[in-house]
Design an enzyme around this catalytic site. Structure first.
Site, mmCIF file in Angstrom:
data_model
loop_
_atom_site.group_PDB
_atom_site.id
_atom_site.type_symbol
_atom_site.label_atom_id
_atom_site.label_comp_id
_atom_site.label_asym_id
_atom_site.label_seq_id
_atom_site.Cartn_x
_atom_site.Cartn_y
_atom_site.Cartn_z
ATOM 1 N N GLU A 83 0.884 -1.380 0.193
ATOM 2 C CA GLU A 83 -0.086 0.035 0.035
ATOM 3 C C GLU A 83 0.943 1.353 -0.056
ATOM 4 O OE1 GLU A 83 0.533 -2.127 2.543
ATOM 5 O OE2 GLU A 83 0.347 -1.571 4.278
ATOM 6 N N HIS B 131 -7.988 -3.943 -1.246
ATOM 7 C CA HIS B 131 -7.248 -4.046 -0.021
ATOM 8 C C HIS B 131 -6.306 -2.977 0.036
ATOM 9 C CE1 HIS B 131 -5.178 -6.429 3.230
ATOM 10 N NE2 HIS B 131 -4.277 -5.839 2.811
ATOM 11 N N GLU B 132 -5.412 -3.101 -0.990
ATOM 12 C CA GLU B 132 -4.435 -1.967 -1.087
ATOM 13 C C GLU B 132 -4.931 -0.499 -1.002
ATOM 14 O OE1 GLU B 132 -2.002 -3.136 -0.096
ATOM 15 O OE2 GLU B 132 -2.145 -5.416 -0.907
ATOM 16 N N HIS C 274 -5.819 0.558 2.608
ATOM 17 C CA HIS C 274 -4.975 0.760 3.421
ATOM 18 C C HIS C 274 -4.779 2.320 3.288
ATOM 19 C CE1 HIS C 274 -3.056 -2.529 5.139
ATOM 20 N NE2 HIS C 274 -2.787 -3.345 4.146
ATOM 21 N N GLU D 235 -4.031 -4.462 9.124
ATOM 22 C CA GLU D 235 -4.423 -5.422 8.162
ATOM 23 C C GLU D 235 -5.881 -6.001 8.547
ATOM 24 O OE1 GLU D 235 -2.999 -5.728 5.513
ATOM 25 O OE2 GLU D 235 -0.883 -5.098 6.074
ATOM 26 N N ASP E 81 9.136 -10.677 9.362
ATOM 27 C CA ASP E 81 8.901 -11.513 8.214
ATOM 28 C C ASP E 81 8.779 -13.026 8.494
ATOM 29 O OD1 ASP E 81 9.716 -9.225 6.751
ATOM 30 O OD2 ASP E 81 11.904 -9.884 6.385
ATOM 31 N N TYR F 174 -4.867 -10.578 9.620
ATOM 32 C CA TYR F 174 -5.947 -10.168 8.540
ATOM 33 C C TYR F 174 -7.122 -10.574 8.653
ATOM 34 C CZ TYR F 174 -1.985 -9.042 5.429
ATOM 35 O OH TYR F 174 -0.679 -8.650 5.068
HETATM 36 N N1 BES Z 1 1.110 -4.390 3.909
HETATM 37 C C1 BES Z 1 0.720 -5.578 3.042
HETATM 38 C C2 BES Z 1 1.889 -6.531 2.818
HETATM 39 C C3 BES Z 1 2.901 -6.544 4.217
HETATM 40 C C4 BES Z 1 2.455 -6.919 5.358
HETATM 41 C C5 BES Z 1 4.221 -6.637 3.861
HETATM 42 C C6 BES Z 1 3.230 -7.126 6.537
HETATM 43 C C7 BES Z 1 5.103 -6.715 4.650
HETATM 44 C C8 BES Z 1 4.643 -7.093 6.280
HETATM 45 C C9 BES Z 1 -0.341 -5.534 2.193
HETATM 46 O O1 BES Z 1 -1.358 -4.685 2.190
HETATM 47 C C10 BES Z 1 -0.929 -6.951 1.968
HETATM 48 O O2 BES Z 1 -1.643 -7.420 3.099
HETATM 49 N N2 BES Z 1 -0.869 -7.929 1.103
HETATM 50 C C11 BES Z 1 -1.504 -9.147 0.842
HETATM 51 C C12 BES Z 1 -2.888 -8.797 0.146
HETATM 52 C C13 BES Z 1 -3.788 -9.565 0.338
HETATM 53 C C14 BES Z 1 -4.130 -9.970 1.621
HETATM 54 C C15 BES Z 1 -5.054 -9.138 -0.313
HETATM 55 C C16 BES Z 1 -0.583 -9.931 -0.067
HETATM 56 O O3 BES Z 1 0.549 -9.410 -0.445
HETATM 57 O O4 BES Z 1 -0.896 -11.092 -0.079
HETATM 58 ZN ZN ZN Z 2 -2.548 -5.242 3.908
#
Ligand code: BES
Ligand code: ZN
Length: 636
Positions: free
Chosen positions: A307, A331-332, A335, A354, A409, A417
């Site tokens: 996002e 989703h993005e 955010h 999330e 990570d 989520y």
């Molecule tokens: N912000 C996140 C990605 C993220 C979270 C990166 C925690 C590093 C640490 C992003 O918005 C996200 O949630 N991406 C998901 C999307 C899905 C849930 C629709 C993804 O990449 O799978």
């Molecule tokens: Zn997210």
């Protein structure tokens, strides 16, 4: 339940005592600790609420308020080289040292008011990086750091021309969340430090640079690009990409950047972005970030989306041709409210980003695509959550997770989520949608451009919704959602009528009363196929798999989510006709969510491991550092 309380308490206390040596020297004990509280409460309070255990920085003494970057992108050296000018605000007037986060950076010099100043770079921690301590003269209100990144920077991926769609030019992108901004900028890499930023990015002339800032769609391709982000943002939202990028508008405030070859397909797939933006504003308050554009990355992008403000970074693996996977865009976009406007103060509070965003995603999908889509996606999300509840240890099922001593990570799961979203859905159902929407609207307004903790959220809830709806809401239940593993009893269970016929078809086929070609699936949408496949029993016979594949051509599916589900079934049942596709899939896609379960499943058998090793060896040079890190365990 009592046993769970004790486990949580014991765990929290053990981790706390092992961390206290290096972390507590300059902090005070949380004044909230209260002897009359339950063991679980005491245990979670042992965590210093609001303390960022993932940053060495000292914003409580000196805070960085503005960043001015001047970086040259050197593709031959795989380095960003230049300066970071940091404006400082002294919170403690007597403070003389600024502590920044770095990882694998080479610091060439640090100056303040034109004079060199002393600095020290600590030895690197395994995942937090190295503290950079700078002596700040009493009269200085900024420092200038001259530095360069390492070719192995954890937050930067350098792609060769062959690894791009166009094959002619190299490509670079950054991914800062959670703690990778420090690998390409020396800064206070904590979500509770917000700063505005400006940047000058110097690239080869043929390429375009874009950032999570104001991007001028008409900007001249001259190799020098200027950016400014006038709203204060946390460091994990700073982002840069450089490549042979082109722009196509989609709506008044929305457009898409990508390599030329996929630009039209991307603009068509995501054509509803403007409607999503308008619908979200209507329900949850004005969009604060001016434009909302998408950047479509090469397939090695390790996430579905990120996002980055004004410019979400998006995997190309969701360009399915039928808008079936566009909830990622919802989703993005969401955010922009939950995450970018109201931000988690520490990574323990990630669920505030999330969970709220996942809840908003469902709501946006309902507003733009209707009830059936909303219901199907809610059921699939609930099933993803169940899979994690069934497999993760109790401590990792807690929304306000204790991350001390852990690399964020390594703890990525559906809990923040989907459990977060289900919790908010319960609140909505208990107070009514209208009241809940008003609550959300006020929440986004009240905490706009602030970073907040779970505890701040709970007190806000206590003063607002809980006060007005004490007949249906209780603090005990709310704390159970946030601080206990599992899902509270009698939690709402999403249902979808569109899945009833799918269950019937699967059951009849499994019983052998119908063959695959007798299943009436012509009108099934992608979500129904996913539900059909994801709920197959663990073991299927070769005849059954052959029957499905012959009739539905699943090995050839162009939808990357369907292909993923099918390939997972194929690995778990050693269905060899799918293995060429599997190899192709693993070597062309780097999105961790899609490849990791496949590597994991392959690693369960010696024969599978050999296949995994072969694919990984071939793909590794094209994978992002995060995807390498997450999957190398399965091929050793
Ligand atoms: N912000 C996140 C990605 C993220 C979270 C990166 C925690 C590093 C640490 C992003 O918005 C996200 O949630 N991406 C998901 C999307 C899905 C849930 C629709 C993804 O990449 O799978
Ligand atoms: Zn997210």
């Amino acid at each position: 339940m009592i046993i769970k309380y004790i486990i949580v308490a014991a765990l929290a206390l053990t981790i706390f005592s092992s961390c206290s040596e290096d972390n507590t020297s300059n902090t005070t004990t949380n004044p909230k600790v209260d002897q009359s509280k339950s063991i679980a409460e005491v245990a979670t309070n042992a965590i210093q609420v609001g303390k960022d255990y993932h940053s060495f920085s000292n914003p409580e003494s000196i805070k960085v308020t503005h960043l001015n970057l001047d970086l040259t992108v050197d593709f031959s050296k795989k380095m960003l080289i230049g300066t970071a000018h940091l404006d400082l605000q002294k919170v403690d007037q007597n403070a003389t040292q600024l502590i920044l986060d770095t990882r694998n950076l080479t610091i060439n010099s640090v100056t303040a008011m034109g004079e060199k100043v002393d600095f020290g770079l600590a030895n690197g921690d395994s995942f937090l990086g190295s503290a950079l301590t700078i002596d700040v003269p009493a009269a200085a209100d900024s420092v200038l750091i001259s530095y360069q990144t390492s070719p192995k920077a954890s937050g930067v991926q350098w792609l060769t021309p062959e690894q791009t769609a166009g094959k002619k030019h190299p490509f670079l992108f950054t991914q800062a969340q959670a703690i990778h901004a420090r690998s390409f900028i020396p800064l206070q890499d904590s979500p509770q430090v917000r700063m505005t930023y400006e940047a000058t990015i110097r690239t080869p002339k043929a390429l375009l640079a874009v950032m999570s800032a104001s991007n001028d769609p008409k900007s001249q391709r001259d190799g020098i690009y200027e950016f400014s982000m006038p709203q204060p943002i946390p460091s994990y939202l700073i982002a840069l990409a450089v490549g042979d990028l082109h722009f196509k508008p989609m709506g008044e405030r929305t457009g898409v950047y990508s390599e030329k070859g996929i630009l039209d397909a991307a603009a068509a797939e995501f054509a509803d972005t403007e409607s999503m933006l308008i619908a979200t504003e209507k329900a949850f308050g004005p969009y604060s970030w001016d434009r909302y554009d998408l950047l479509i990355l090469p397939p090695s992008f390790p996430f579905g989306g990120m996002e980055n403000p004004r410019l979400s970074f998006i995997t190309p693996t969701v360009i399915a041709g039928d808008k079936s996977l566009v909830s990622l865009i919802a989703h993005e976009l969401a955010h922009s409210w939950s995450g970018n406007t109201v931000t988690n103060a520490t990574w323990r509070d990630l669920w505030l980003n999330e969970g709220f965003t996942t809840y908003l995603t469902y709501r946006i999908m309902q507003m733009v695509y209707g009830d059936e889509r909303f219901e199907m996606e809610s059921v699939l999300g609930r099933q993803d959550l169940q899979a994690d509840i069934d497999s993760l240890p109790d401590k990792d099922q807690i929304m306000a997770i204790d991350l001390r001593g852990r690399d964020p990570d390594d703890v990525f799961s559906n809990i923040p989520y989907e459990k977060g979203a289900l919790f908010l859905r319960e609140l909505e159902l208990k107070v009514g949608r209208e009241n809940f929407d008003q609550f959300l609207l006020n929440y986004f307004e009240k905490f706009a451009f602030k970073s907040i903790t779970t505890d701040q959220f709970i007190s806000y809830l206590e003063q607002t919704l809980l006060k007005d709806h004490s007949d249906t809401l209780s603090m005990q239940r709310i704390e159970e959602w946030i601080f206990q593993p599992g899902i509270p009893e009698d939690a709402y269970v999403p249902e979808s009528d569109a899945f009833i016929i799918v269950d019937q078809a699967r059951d009849a086929w499994l019983e052998g009363t119908v063959q695959a070609d007798e299943i009436n699936s012509e009108k099934w949408v992608v979500h129904q196929w996913l539900y059909f496949l994801n709920n197959m029993p663990e073991k299927l016979s070769q005849e059954q798999l052959t029957d499905l594949d012959k009739v539905f051509a699943l090995t050839k599916s162009k939808n990357n989510e369907i292909a993923h589900s099918w390939l997972l079934i194929s690995v778990n049942n050693w269905y060899q006709p799918a293995f060429n596709r599997l190899h192709d899939y693993l070597t062309t896609i780097g999105r961790n969510k899609l490849v990791k379960p496949l590597y994991k499943a392959l690693s369960q058998t010696p024969e599978g491991k050999i296949m995994a090793q072969k694919a990984f060896a071939e793909a590794k040079s094209g994978y992002h550092p995060l995807t390498v890190k997450a999957n190398e365990v399965f091929v050793q």
